[in-house]
Write a protein that holds these residues in place. Structure first.
Motif, mmCIF file in Angstrom:
data_model
loop_
_atom_site.group_PDB
_atom_site.id
_atom_site.type_symbol
_atom_site.label_atom_id
_atom_site.label_comp_id
_atom_site.label_asym_id
_atom_site.label_seq_id
_atom_site.Cartn_x
_atom_site.Cartn_y
_atom_site.Cartn_z
ATOM 1 N N ARG A 144 0.830 -1.200 0.000
ATOM 2 C CA ARG A 144 0.000 0.000 0.000
ATOM 3 C C ARG A 144 0.873 1.263 0.000
ATOM 4 N NH1 ARG A 144 -3.410 -3.035 -1.364
ATOM 5 N NH2 ARG A 144 -5.370 -3.540 -0.314
ATOM 6 N N LEU A 145 2.125 1.138 0.472
ATOM 7 C CA LEU A 145 2.993 2.306 0.630
ATOM 8 C C LEU A 145 4.078 2.408 -0.431
ATOM 9 C CD1 LEU A 145 3.486 2.221 4.515
ATOM 10 C CD2 LEU A 145 1.950 3.693 3.203
ATOM 11 N N ALA A 146 4.238 1.379 -1.272
ATOM 12 C CA ALA A 146 5.286 1.386 -2.294
ATOM 13 C C ALA A 146 4.777 0.673 -3.534
ATOM 14 C CB ALA A 146 6.555 0.711 -1.766
ATOM 15 N N PRO A 147 5.390 0.913 -4.698
ATOM 16 C CA PRO A 147 4.984 0.218 -5.924
ATOM 17 C C PRO A 147 5.012 -1.291 -5.744
ATOM 18 C CG PRO A 147 6.465 2.024 -6.447
ATOM 19 C CD PRO A 147 6.450 1.909 -4.952
ATOM 20 N N ALA A 148 4.025 -1.971 -6.326
ATOM 21 C CA ALA A 148 3.846 -3.402 -6.090
ATOM 22 C C ALA A 148 5.057 -4.230 -6.498
ATOM 23 C CB ALA A 148 2.607 -3.895 -6.836
ATOM 24 N N ALA A 149 5.625 -3.966 -7.670
ATOM 25 C CA ALA A 149 6.737 -4.791 -8.153
ATOM 26 C C ALA A 149 7.956 -4.649 -7.247
ATOM 27 C CB ALA A 149 7.097 -4.406 -9.588
ATOM 28 N N GLU A 150 8.308 -3.410 -6.895
ATOM 29 C CA GLU A 150 9.488 -3.174 -6.067
ATOM 30 C C GLU A 150 9.313 -3.737 -4.660
ATOM 31 O OE1 GLU A 150 8.185 -1.168 -8.184
ATOM 32 O OE2 GLU A 150 9.724 -0.061 -9.298
ATOM 33 N N ALA A 151 8.171 -3.447 -4.043
ATOM 34 C CA ALA A 151 7.919 -3.945 -2.691
ATOM 35 C C ALA A 151 7.842 -5.469 -2.690
ATOM 36 C CB ALA A 151 6.625 -3.353 -2.135
ATOM 37 N N GLY A 152 7.222 -6.034 -3.722
ATOM 38 C CA GLY A 152 7.094 -7.481 -3.802
ATOM 39 C C GLY A 152 8.433 -8.176 -3.919
ATOM 40 N N LEU A 153 9.332 -7.633 -4.735
ATOM 41 C CA LEU A 153 10.636 -8.259 -4.905
ATOM 42 C C LEU A 153 11.498 -8.138 -3.650
ATOM 43 C CD1 LEU A 153 11.658 -7.503 -8.582
ATOM 44 C CD2 LEU A 153 11.389 -9.732 -7.511
ATOM 45 N N ILE A 154 11.404 -7.010 -2.965
ATOM 46 C CA ILE A 154 12.156 -6.869 -1.704
ATOM 47 C C ILE A 154 11.619 -7.883 -0.681
ATOM 48 C CG2 ILE A 154 12.662 -5.357 0.248
ATOM 49 C CD1 ILE A 154 12.590 -3.011 -1.697
ATOM 50 N N ALA A 155 10.304 -8.016 -0.615
ATOM 51 C CA ALA A 155 9.712 -8.992 0.302
ATOM 52 C C ALA A 155 10.164 -10.401 -0.037
ATOM 53 C CB ALA A 155 8.184 -8.900 0.254
ATOM 54 N N TYR A 156 10.431 -10.646 -1.319
ATOM 55 C CA TYR A 156 10.838 -11.978 -1.746
ATOM 56 C C TYR A 156 12.324 -12.243 -1.524
ATOM 57 C CZ TYR A 156 6.487 -13.696 -3.707
ATOM 58 O OH TYR A 156 5.212 -14.167 -3.862
ATOM 59 N N LEU A 157 12.949 -11.453 -0.680
ATOM 60 C CA LEU A 157 14.279 -11.811 -0.200
ATOM 61 C C LEU A 157 14.203 -12.953 0.822
ATOM 62 C CD1 LEU A 157 15.989 -8.317 0.229
ATOM 63 C CD2 LEU A 157 16.702 -10.130 -1.322
#
Length: 284
Positions: free
Chosen positions: A87-100
């Motif tokens: 909700r606070l960042a672009p989906a692709a960027e936030a999603g990839l960081i989460a996928y660390l």
């Protein structure tokens, strides 16, 4: 269940999580805690029904409250952080960081008793973080400071899920049916915090409701049960390695759906994260 079959069952969760980012975007503008509450209510209810029909309710009474607290905190924390990040960042960027988190699973597994952290683990971790940095600072707009809170929440999200997954390995005696209780407790906590802290905004239209219901059935439902089987009975290192397909699949789904734009920085970040993860896994 054999070790290889349990690993294959666990991989089903990876395929389901590839849809997590897209469905989260589709559920907007539902606030994070309410989305948590709805999805885990679905996942927990279905799990308890399945447990009751299979005659496993008696097993649940034998599980320690500490295990219930641990599992509920893991599920609640991860998804509250994940939904907030998107909700606070672009989906692709936030999603990839989460996928660390797959990379962190390999690293944390190497720190378990009897294991050792090798040079390949460190190199893989560095490549993964370089990939995350490419996402944060890359793209046409460069570094966008207004999205920093979302990036931070996404990183904490990865840390939470990797810790939950590795520690679950040491709770192998707890039946998979206990995940239904984790989901139910998470739902109750999410409902309470939502009404205390958030404005109630229900899913909008057929797309919003469909995205929310599919989240509860798949990525925030069935995925936890098959993942529990995989990390407890299967090859956790193999699961960690196969999980590195998740960020690539997730990003591909976002691009194909038109939610994210294909770019060299996005492709480079995905390649770096995946390459680093594979190097770390190979060092095992």
């Amino acid at each position: 269940m054999t070790r290889s079959k349990a690993t294959a069952v666990g991989f089903v969760a990876v395929l389901l999580w590839a849809l997590l980012a897209l469905l989260t975007v589709g559920s907007a503008p539902v606030p994070p805690l309410l989305l948590n509450a709805i999805c885990f209510s679905i996942g927990g209810t279905l799990g308890l029904i399945w447990t009751a029909r299979s005659g496993g309710l008696s097993q649940l009474r034998q599980v320690s409250w500490k295990i219930y607290a641990f599992g509920s905190a893991g599920l609640f924390g991860y998804h509250a952080l994940y939904f907030s990040a998107l909700r606070l960042a672009p989906a692709a960027e936030a999603g990839l960081i989460a996928y660390l988190w797959p990379l962190m699973i390999v690293l944390f597994s190497g720190l378990l008793p009897g294991e050792h952290l090798r040079l390949g683990h460190i190199l893989g971790a560095l490549l993964g973080f370089v990939g995350a940095a490419t996402l944060i600072t890359g793209g046409a707009g460069g570094f966008q400071a207004e999205f920093l809170p979302g990036y931070l929440l996404a990183f904490l999200c990865a840390l939470t899920w990797s810790g939950y997954s590795v520690l679950s390995r040491r709770l192998g005696a707890a039946p998979t049916s206990s995940v239904a209780v984790f989901c139910a407790v998470t739902a109750i906590a999410s409902w309470g915090l939502h009404f205390a802290l958030e404005e109630t905004i229900w899913p909008q239209g057929s797309l919003g409701w469909a995205s929310t219901l599919l989240l509860g059935l798949g990525p925030v439902g069935l995925a936890f049960y098959v993942w529990d089987i995989g990390v407890k009975q299967g090859d956790i290192q193999m699961l960690g390695t196969s999980s590195y397909a998740a960020p690539l699949l997730s990003t591909l789904v976002l691009v194909l759906a038109g939610v994210a734009q294909a770019s060299w920085s996005l492709a480079l970040a995905a390649a770096l994260i995946t390459t680093g993860a594979l190097i770390a896994a190979k060092s095992r």
